[in-house]
Enzyme design. Structure first.
Site: not given
Ligand code: ADP
Length: 163
Positions: A17, A90, A128, A41
């Protein structure tokens, strides 16, 4: 002025992120990270905790602001005067869902576009939920999270185990 929002759960914020935040802050005048209040969630961290940890890890980026929001992402974008939604991609598995989301958003809000950034290779496997699972079993999560967040996750796991 180019303004974007970067919405997500960030439960917790990972180095993946942070990579997307840093890279989008370099091409936008302003980036607002939006922490989603999602009642469906059950998160590990409260919205306030997630906002605070994001503020900490982005404190070196003067054009990044962190806020929480509930409801539709396009409404959050409009309220903040942003014409761009940043999302990270990703792997191919993210694509189908992200495509659906961005196309639906464009029907509802044609003035807003989604900008996809592909993950840096070393974070392409990182999520996450994976980090939380590793932490739950006492594994080393220091390669995946900013150092301050590692501590917060470990403390949270201890308080959960104490019950
Ligand atoms: P959501 O619950 O909406 O999936 P996340 O917190 O998991 O939200 O992720 C928010 C954004 O960050 C999404 O666009 C997700 O694809 C991106 N993201 C999550 N993990 C990574 C990563 N390791 N590298 C790049 N982008 C990521």
């Amino acid at each position: 002025m180019t303004k974007a929002i970067y919405p997500g759960s960030f439960d917790p914020v990972t180095l993946g992120h942070l990579d997307i935040i840093e890279r989008s802050a370099a091409i936008m005048d302003k980036v607002i990270v939006g922490v989603l209040v999602n009642h469906a969630k059950s998160p590990l961290f409260s919205v306030e905790e997630r906002v605070n940890m994001l503020r900490d890890v982005t404190s070196h980026l003067p054009n990044v602001e962190v806020k929480s929001f509930g409801g539709l992402t396009i409404d959050f974008a409009r309220e903040n005067g942003a014409k761009t939604i940043i999302r990270g991609l990703r792997a191919i598995t993210d694509f189908e869902y992200e495509l659906q989301l961005s196309q639906t958003n464009r029907v509802m809000a044609p003035e807003i576009d989604t900008l996809f950034m592909t993950t840096s290779l070393n974070y392409s496997y990182l999520s996450s939920s994976m980090v939380k699972e590793i932490a739950m079993y006492g594994g080393d999560i220091s390669a995946f999270l900013p150092p301050d967040v590692v501590k917060l996750v470990q403390e949270k796991m201890i308080s959960i185990k104490k019950g």
